[in-house]
Design a protein around this motif. Structure first.
Motif, PDB file in Angstrom:
ATOM      1  N   LEU A 108       1.145  -6.720  -0.415  1.00  0.00           N
ATOM      2  CA  LEU A 108       0.437  -5.457  -0.204  1.00  0.00           C
ATOM      3  C   LEU A 108       0.964  -4.365  -1.132  1.00  0.00           C
ATOM      4  O   LEU A 108       0.192  -3.565  -1.661  1.00  0.00           O
ATOM      5  N   ARG A 109       2.278  -4.324  -1.320  1.00  0.00           N
ATOM      6  CA  ARG A 109       2.849  -3.306  -2.201  1.00  0.00           C
ATOM      7  C   ARG A 109       2.296  -3.434  -3.624  1.00  0.00           C
ATOM      8  O   ARG A 109       1.980  -2.426  -4.264  1.00  0.00           O
ATOM      9  N   TRP A 110       2.157  -4.685  -4.091  1.00  0.00           N
ATOM     10  CA  TRP A 110       1.621  -4.872  -5.441  1.00  0.00           C
ATOM     11  C   TRP A 110       0.126  -4.569  -5.500  1.00  0.00           C
ATOM     12  O   TRP A 110      -0.359  -3.974  -6.469  1.00  0.00           O
ATOM     13  N   PHE A 111      -0.615  -4.946  -4.450  1.00  0.00           N
ATOM     14  CA  PHE A 111      -2.043  -4.632  -4.424  1.00  0.00           C
ATOM     15  C   PHE A 111      -2.266  -3.121  -4.418  1.00  0.00           C
ATOM     16  O   PHE A 111      -3.184  -2.612  -5.084  1.00  0.00           O
ATOM     17  N   ILE A 112      -1.443  -2.388  -3.677  1.00  0.00           N
ATOM     18  CA  ILE A 112      -1.586  -0.927  -3.633  1.00  0.00           C
ATOM     19  C   ILE A 112      -1.311  -0.318  -5.007  1.00  0.00           C
ATOM     20  O   ILE A 112      -2.018   0.598  -5.447  1.00  0.00           O
ATOM     21  N   ARG A 113      -0.301  -0.836  -5.700  1.00  0.00           N
ATOM     22  CA  ARG A 113      -0.014  -0.327  -7.039  1.00  0.00           C
ATOM     23  C   ARG A 113      -1.197  -0.566  -7.978  1.00  0.00           C
ATOM     24  O   ARG A 113      -1.594   0.319  -8.750  1.00  0.00           O
TER      25      ARG A 113
END
Length: 509
Positions: free
Chosen positions: A447-452
């Motif tokens: 999720l952290r990478w998708f948000i970025r």
């Protein structure tokens, strides 16, 4: 009638025109031409490196760029060359009017100059007070041809030739004063020698003066004075000065903007043998492509782009190559011969160290030969072409043309993500969401990478963030925030986002 009408009427037109269309890049200003000529029947060349220091510039590379290279920004490493002397004896002047010598990489060797010949020049310089012999001795001592290199002695001989009015010697004294070779560095002295040489119709001196006044080496930049000397050098037949005059007309530097004069001077430069020739052709392609002369002319733009590419200008080679490897009109694919031609142009640029050329070749080979594609991407990566990092990471991720290495893939995706490439951020999200043989599943990290990636405007990532928030996958459920991400993705044409937005919230965009 244009100032160049008489000049151009005496020149031969370039050959048959080819066709291709592609988007142009920004223009660049070019360095003054390096002159080379003959002594006693031999063609001489010289490369001199900029080793003296100048307090007004931070580095030697910057110093040379400001002195000789006419690009205020985006100066390439190849352009950080030295200022060559005017390597022309008076006996070669008539010949040089008929042929422009432009080789600058051929070093003078002891084989060119025999001891007896140098002794003869010493004798006639001393006994007959012969300025030609003085000048030639200056060249020998400057380059170390047949004698030990000695800048001080070279300066002395050039000075003696200059006392006899030898204009080429005055130009060389200007170069040596500018570089601080054989005498203390002095831009003021260089200006004086260049002015004397320009009065003797040495076109390189005119071009160098134009450069000095344009940049403001001696104080405040003076574009009008720069234009005056560029124009004089151009009328004396200096191709680089022609290009600089064209840029002055194009940008309104020291004169009024005039697109017709710009085109005329660029065309004049294109039939010279100067280093600016290929850039002039590329700029002509840009002008006709954009219709800056009042009418878009793709056929004319294509001719100039291809001429520039054939004459070795890497940006043109990349553009032509990209076009020729693309799909033909109305869905028809390019022929094998056209594809081969496109690869040839890209390989020309690639062999000159252009990372983008390797990158485009890699994209082409992806559908034909993944091993070749991988090698091309590797070459582009080692040339620091940023866009390639994500593709190379994908090669390692899936084993395309190389041994599969998921750990290496993650490392390279993170490198690309750090540089701002959202496609790698999205790929990292997918890797951690699903897990891999060598990578543990971690939905929170995903999720952290998708948000970025979503913050960088990636529609697929925006949709994935919404899905995880709707189902609480790797995070707490957040329907309100999910709606925001679905709207963003849908506004960019993501069909799944459209469907989910209507299905859950009853909204349509």
């Amino acid at each position: 009638m244009s100032q160049l009408s008489g000049y151009l009427m005496s020149q031969e037109k370039l050959g048959a025109r080819n066709t291709s269309i592609f988007r142009p890049n920004k223009f660049e200003l070019q360095q003054p031409r390096a002159s080379v000529a003959a002594i006693g029947g031999f063609i001489l060349g010289i490369i001199s490196s900029c080793t003296s220091h100048c307090q007004s510039f931070q580095t030697e590379a910057e110093m040379f760029a400001k002195l000789r290279n006419l690009s205020i920004s985006n100066i390439t490493e190849e352009e950080h060359q030295s200022i060559p002397l005017h390597m022309q004896s008076s006996k070669a002047k008539d010949a040089s009017k008929e042929k422009n010598f432009h080789r600058t990489n051929e070093m003078v060797t002891t084989a060119n100059m025999t001891t007896s010949r140098i002794d003869h020049w010493h004798m006639i310089a001393r006994d007959a007070n012969n300025p030609e012999a003085m000048y030639n001795l200056g060249l020998c001592y400057y380059s170390g041809s047949g004698v030990s290199k000695n800048y001080e002695t070279a300066y002395d001989w050039f000075s003696k030739a200059a006392e006899h009015g030898f204009a080429d010697a005055k130009f060389n004294l200007g170069v040596m004063s500018q570089l601080g070779r054989g005498i203390g560095q002095s831009q003021e002295a260089a200006e004086e020698w260049y002015l004397d040489a320009a009065n003797g119709n040495v076109s390189e001196a005119c071009n160098n003066l134009g450069r000095m006044y344009q940049v403001g080496v001696l104080g405040k930049p003076d574009p009008m004075k720069a234009f005056k000397f560029y124009r004089k050098g151009a009328h004396l037949g200096n191709g680089d000065a022609m290009y600089n005059v064209a840029l002055c007309y194009y940008k309104g530097m020291g004169t009024n903007k005039n697109i017709k004069e710009t085109i005329d001077w660029l065309e004049a430069c294109s039939i010279s043998s100067s280093a600016s020739r290929s850039k002039a052709e590329y700029m002509l392609g840009n002008i006709y492509f954009n219709g800056e002369n009042g009418e878009i002319d793709y056929k004319e733009s294509v001719f100039w782009y291809k001429a520039s590419a054939e004459h070795g200008y890497p940006p043109a080679q990349v553009h032509v190559g990209k076009l020729l490897l693309g799909s033909g009109s109305r869905g028809r694919q390019r022929s094998n011969s056209t594809l081969a031609q496109g690869r040839r142009f890209l390989e020309m640029a690639a062999n000159n160290g252009v990372g983008e050329a390797w990158h485009v070749l890699g994209q082409y080979w992806t559908d034909h030969n993944k091993t070749k594609a991988f090698k091309c991407f590797e070459s582009a990566y080692h040339l620091n072409y940023g866009a390639t990092t994500s593709l190379l990471a994908s090669c390692y991720e899936y084993g395309w043309g190389c041994q599969k290495d998921e750990i290496k893939a993650v490392e390279m995706h993170k490198e690309a993500a750090k540089a701002g490439w959202s496609v790698s951020m999205n790929s990292l999200g997918s890797i951690y969401l699903e897990g891999r043989e060598d990578i543990y599943q971690d939905k929170e990290e995903a999720l952290r990478w998708f948000i970025r990636a979503a913050d960088h405007g990636d529609a697929d990532a925006q949709f994935q963030v919404a899905i995880q928030q709707i189902y609480g996958d790797g995070c707490d459920t957040n329907m309100q925030e999910a709606r925001v991400w679905l709207r963003k993705a849908a506004s960019q044409g993501n069909k799944k986002a459209h469907e989910m937005l209507f299905k859950i919230y009853g909204e349509t965009l």
